[in-house]
Design a protein around this motif. Structure first.
Motif, PDB file in Angstrom:
ATOM      1  N   ILE A 141      -1.532  -2.438   7.418  1.00  0.00           N
ATOM      2  CA  ILE A 141      -2.086  -1.526   6.420  1.00  0.00           C
ATOM      3  C   ILE A 141      -2.596  -2.346   5.248  1.00  0.00           C
ATOM      4  O   ILE A 141      -1.887  -3.205   4.734  1.00  0.00           O
ATOM      5  CB  ILE A 141      -1.027  -0.540   5.916  1.00  0.00           C
TER       6      ILE A 141
ATOM      7  N   THR B  64      -5.660   3.477   7.837  1.00  0.00           N
ATOM      8  CA  THR B  64      -4.608   3.296   8.840  1.00  0.00           C
ATOM      9  C   THR B  64      -3.580   4.424   8.852  1.00  0.00           C
ATOM     10  O   THR B  64      -3.184   4.905   9.912  1.00  0.00           O
ATOM     11  CB  THR B  64      -3.877   1.954   8.595  1.00  0.00           C
ATOM     12  N   LEU B  65      -3.152   4.850   7.651  1.00  0.00           N
ATOM     13  CA  LEU B  65      -2.109   5.877   7.579  1.00  0.00           C
ATOM     14  C   LEU B  65      -2.596   7.222   8.108  1.00  0.00           C
ATOM     15  O   LEU B  65      -1.804   8.129   8.324  1.00  0.00           O
ATOM     16  CB  LEU B  65      -1.630   6.029   6.132  1.00  0.00           C
ATOM     17  N   TYR B  66      -3.915   7.339   8.305  1.00  0.00           N
ATOM     18  CA  TYR B  66      -4.488   8.612   8.752  1.00  0.00           C
ATOM     19  C   TYR B  66      -4.976   8.569  10.199  1.00  0.00           C
ATOM     20  O   TYR B  66      -5.586   9.507  10.678  1.00  0.00           O
ATOM     21  CB  TYR B  66      -5.638   9.015   7.823  1.00  0.00           C
TER      22      TYR B  66
ATOM     23  N   PRO C  11      -0.307  11.640   6.511  1.00  0.00           N
ATOM     24  CA  PRO C  11       0.102  12.326   7.740  1.00  0.00           C
ATOM     25  C   PRO C  11       0.669  11.409   8.827  1.00  0.00           C
ATOM     26  O   PRO C  11       0.866  11.846   9.955  1.00  0.00           O
ATOM     27  CB  PRO C  11      -1.217  12.952   8.209  1.00  0.00           C
ATOM     28  N   THR C  12       0.962  10.177   8.464  1.00  0.00           N
ATOM     29  CA  THR C  12       1.245   9.132   9.458  1.00  0.00           C
ATOM     30  C   THR C  12       2.362   9.476  10.440  1.00  0.00           C
ATOM     31  O   THR C  12       2.274   9.170  11.619  1.00  0.00           O
ATOM     32  CB  THR C  12       1.593   7.827   8.713  1.00  0.00           C
TER      33      THR C  12
ATOM     34  N   LYS D 139      -4.733  -2.334   1.371  1.00  0.00           N
ATOM     35  CA  LYS D 139      -4.727  -1.513   0.169  1.00  0.00           C
ATOM     36  C   LYS D 139      -5.922  -0.574   0.112  1.00  0.00           C
ATOM     37  O   LYS D 139      -7.034  -0.939   0.500  1.00  0.00           O
ATOM     38  CB  LYS D 139      -4.759  -2.411  -1.069  1.00  0.00           C
ATOM     39  N   THR D 140      -5.664   0.625  -0.350  1.00  0.00           N
ATOM     40  CA  THR D 140      -6.733   1.539  -0.690  1.00  0.00           C
ATOM     41  C   THR D 140      -6.969   1.412  -2.190  1.00  0.00           C
ATOM     42  O   THR D 140      -6.033   1.511  -2.966  1.00  0.00           O
ATOM     43  CB  THR D 140      -6.333   2.986  -0.328  1.00  0.00           C
TER      44      THR D 140
ATOM     45  N   ILE E 224      -1.327  13.501  -4.805  1.00  0.00           N
ATOM     46  CA  ILE E 224      -0.812  14.088  -3.562  1.00  0.00           C
ATOM     47  C   ILE E 224      -0.040  12.999  -2.823  1.00  0.00           C
ATOM     48  O   ILE E 224      -0.615  12.123  -2.185  1.00  0.00           O
ATOM     49  CB  ILE E 224      -1.958  14.628  -2.697  1.00  0.00           C
TER      50      ILE E 224
ATOM     51  N   ASP F  20      -7.036  13.829   0.256  1.00  0.00           N
ATOM     52  CA  ASP F  20      -5.702  13.697  -0.322  1.00  0.00           C
ATOM     53  C   ASP F  20      -5.734  13.044  -1.694  1.00  0.00           C
ATOM     54  O   ASP F  20      -4.742  13.030  -2.407  1.00  0.00           O
ATOM     55  CB  ASP F  20      -4.792  12.877   0.614  1.00  0.00           C
ATOM     56  N   MET F  21      -6.872  12.458  -2.045  1.00  0.00           N
ATOM     57  CA  MET F  21      -6.965  11.813  -3.354  1.00  0.00           C
ATOM     58  C   MET F  21      -7.652  12.686  -4.382  1.00  0.00           C
ATOM     59  O   MET F  21      -7.744  12.322  -5.548  1.00  0.00           O
ATOM     60  CB  MET F  21      -7.709  10.479  -3.227  1.00  0.00           C
TER      61      MET F  21
ATOM     62  N   PRO G 119       0.808  -1.227   0.000  1.00  0.00           N
ATOM     63  CA  PRO G 119       0.000   0.000   0.000  1.00  0.00           C
ATOM     64  C   PRO G 119       0.841   1.277   0.000  1.00  0.00           C
ATOM     65  O   PRO G 119       0.395   2.310  -0.501  1.00  0.00           O
ATOM     66  CB  PRO G 119      -0.833  -0.106   1.284  1.00  0.00           C
TER      67      PRO G 119
END
Lengths: 312, 182
Positions: free
Chosen positions: B87, B72-74, A41-42, B89-90, A37, B123-124, A28
């Motif tokens: 994590i 997860t990353l957010y 923000p991790t 996949k998006t 982008i 962000d996308m 990912p």
């Protein structure tokens, strides 16, 4: 498997499940690189210092961008422009950086074991970005990632590591990583660049390139470290190229779906022919992209948890 | 895991009816399906979004684009967790710019997941609007967030757990509540 180590010092001693967890996390992460982008923000509020005692473009830039894409703050210290030229020791430099509140130190050093030494003296997490002729764990991880991406697996593949094995940290980290993942590893190079004890790592040793390439699924071509050339370990660059360079003719000895890797920077026409490096079988640029993804994964996994059980 | 006795809030039929109603509400509120896309939050928001997609197709004859979001990353609690969450996949295989996005999740609780999901979507690209559809709203919001479409409002205590089971991931369809302190 959960990643619970404080530091990433080498591939040796890391088990299969931990390697898989890094590779899976990098998938990912690679998607983030393809977005318009390229920022998540991790790691906001975390700081990463790249402390480099040896010249490097791709590894340092790769770590720096990986950290930036995850919103960490980054600082680069290259020794030519730092207090190291005034005689400061590695440990003192590390402690100074730590006192400024750094969370992760990415260390490249000419001495084998430098990352291990630093990790014992600082509370910050340490990532080994290459120590002498010892280990370069993130390079091996990105090679594993690239192979797995192209081949769909690692187990059972025959991987030939070709070139200067003696001085290569990339070779050592790859050997440990590939064998942990169940691949069959062959090493090949001039006898003067093959450490005699290398077979103890569970690899097959060849001095004839044709034998080493026979039926290989993957060839990882190492850079001929021209700075070692003065030591007289091989007669000339031309002779090295003639005897060990990967060219189209030798490539045909491998499996037809062979994958060619090179950690860079390449000496085109020396260890690898230009047309081989540009061919579809080569994934050399893809390795660079994957390097950023893998380093993002490592940074992510290392920033969580309580941090115990470093490999020493 | 040995969980204490639980009370069922919804069975398979109840869950199916809730999805049907939400599908109708989405179409009604948006005056059709023009520019509408569905994005499920991993993990259980994704099969719910798939079911809404099928239901809306049955109503309107249009198959809406469907995405899956891993937040997860957010997350805002990464440094407080003992080990980093996996994590996934998006997969949002379409441009969000100008679209009306219906975010889909199973349970709305503190609102932090939805906050993270909105940041991830932004962000996308720049969607025209983001709406929120949830199967269960259990209250206890910690952020100023509310759902546009709710399957069932369930008053809960913080010590209780709402468990949504879906055929695709868990082998059956049901929603239940249990007291974690018993």
């Amino acid at each position: 498997m959960k990643w619970q180590r404080k530091d990433l010092l080498g591939i040796r001693g890391i088990n299969r499940e931990e390697i898989i967890s890094i590779l899976d996390t990098a998938v990912p992460m690679k998607d983030v690189l393809t977005r318009e982008i390229k920022k998540v923000p991790t790691l906001r509020g975390k700081s990463v210092v790249c402390l480099f005692y040896e010249p490097s473009t791709r590894t340092r830039t790769s770590f720096e961008l990986a950290a930036k894409y995850m919103s960490a703050d980054t600082v680069n210290i290259s020794t030519s422009s730092s207090s190291v030229t005034k005689g400061e020791s590695l440990i003192d430099t590390g402690k100074t950086i730590e006192a400024m509140g750094v969370d992760i130190v990415v260390l490249r050093h000419w001495a084998s074991g430098a990352a291990h030494l630093l990790s014992r003296h600082v509370k910050a997490r340490v990532i080994n970005a290459g120590d002498g002729a010892h280990e370069h764990p993130t390079q091996a991880l990105l090679d594993l990632f690239t192979i797995r991406e192209r081949k769909g697996r690692l187990s059972g593949l025959t991987v030939t590591i070709l070139g200067d094995i003696l001085y290569s940290r990339v070779a050592r980290s790859n050997i440990w990583g590939l064998t942990a993942m169940g691949a069959k590893v062959r090493v090949c190079g001039p006898a003067t660049l093959l450490p005699p004890e290398i077979a103890a790592l569970g690899v097959q040793v060849f001095t004839r390139v044709e034998e080493a390439l026979e039926g290989a699924d993957v060839v990882n071509v190492l850079r001929l470290q021209l700075e070692r050339q003065q030591k007289g370990l091989f007669p000339s660059i031309r002779e090295y190229s003639r005897l060990f360079g990967l060219n189209q003719e030798r490539l045909r000895l491998c499996r037809s779906d062979v994958l060619v890797l090179h950690p860079g920077p390449m000496n085109r026409g020396v260890e690898i022919a230009g047309d081989v490096a540009n061919a579809d079988v080569a994934a050399i640029e893809e390795q660079v992209t994957n390097g950023v993804a893998v380093r993002m994964a490592v940074l992510y996994l290392m920033m969580g948890g309580s941090g115990s059980g470093a490999v020493h | 895991m040995n969980l204490p006795e639980k009370a069922q809030l919804m069975d398979a039929t109840g869950l199916r009816r809730a999805i049907t109603r939400i599908a109708h509400e989405i179409v009604e509120k948006n005056h059709g399906v023009d520019g509408l896309v569905l994005v499920g939050i991993r993990r259980r928001g994704v099969p719910l979004a798939q079911r809404l997609q099928a239901k809306i197709q049955a109503i309107e004859g249009v198959m809406l684009p469907l995405g899956a979001l891993d937040i997860t990353l957010y997350r805002d609690d990464l440094t407080t967790l003992d080990v980093q969450p996996v994590i996934r996949k998006t997969e949002v295989p379409f441009a969000l710019a100008g679209k009306k996005v219906v975010l889909v999740d199973d349970v709305l609780y503190t609102g932090r997941t939805v906050r993270a999901a909105m940041d991830a979507l932004m962000d996308m690209g720049r969607p025209k609007a983001i709406q929120l559809a949830v199967l269960i709203d259990r209250g206890h919001r910690e952020l100023p967030i509310r759902a546009d479409f709710v399957g069932k409002n369930v008053p809960t205590a913080r010590k209780e757990n709402v468990s949504v089971r879906l055929m695709e991931l868990d082998g059956d369809d049901s929603v239940s509540i249990q007291d974690l302190t018993v």
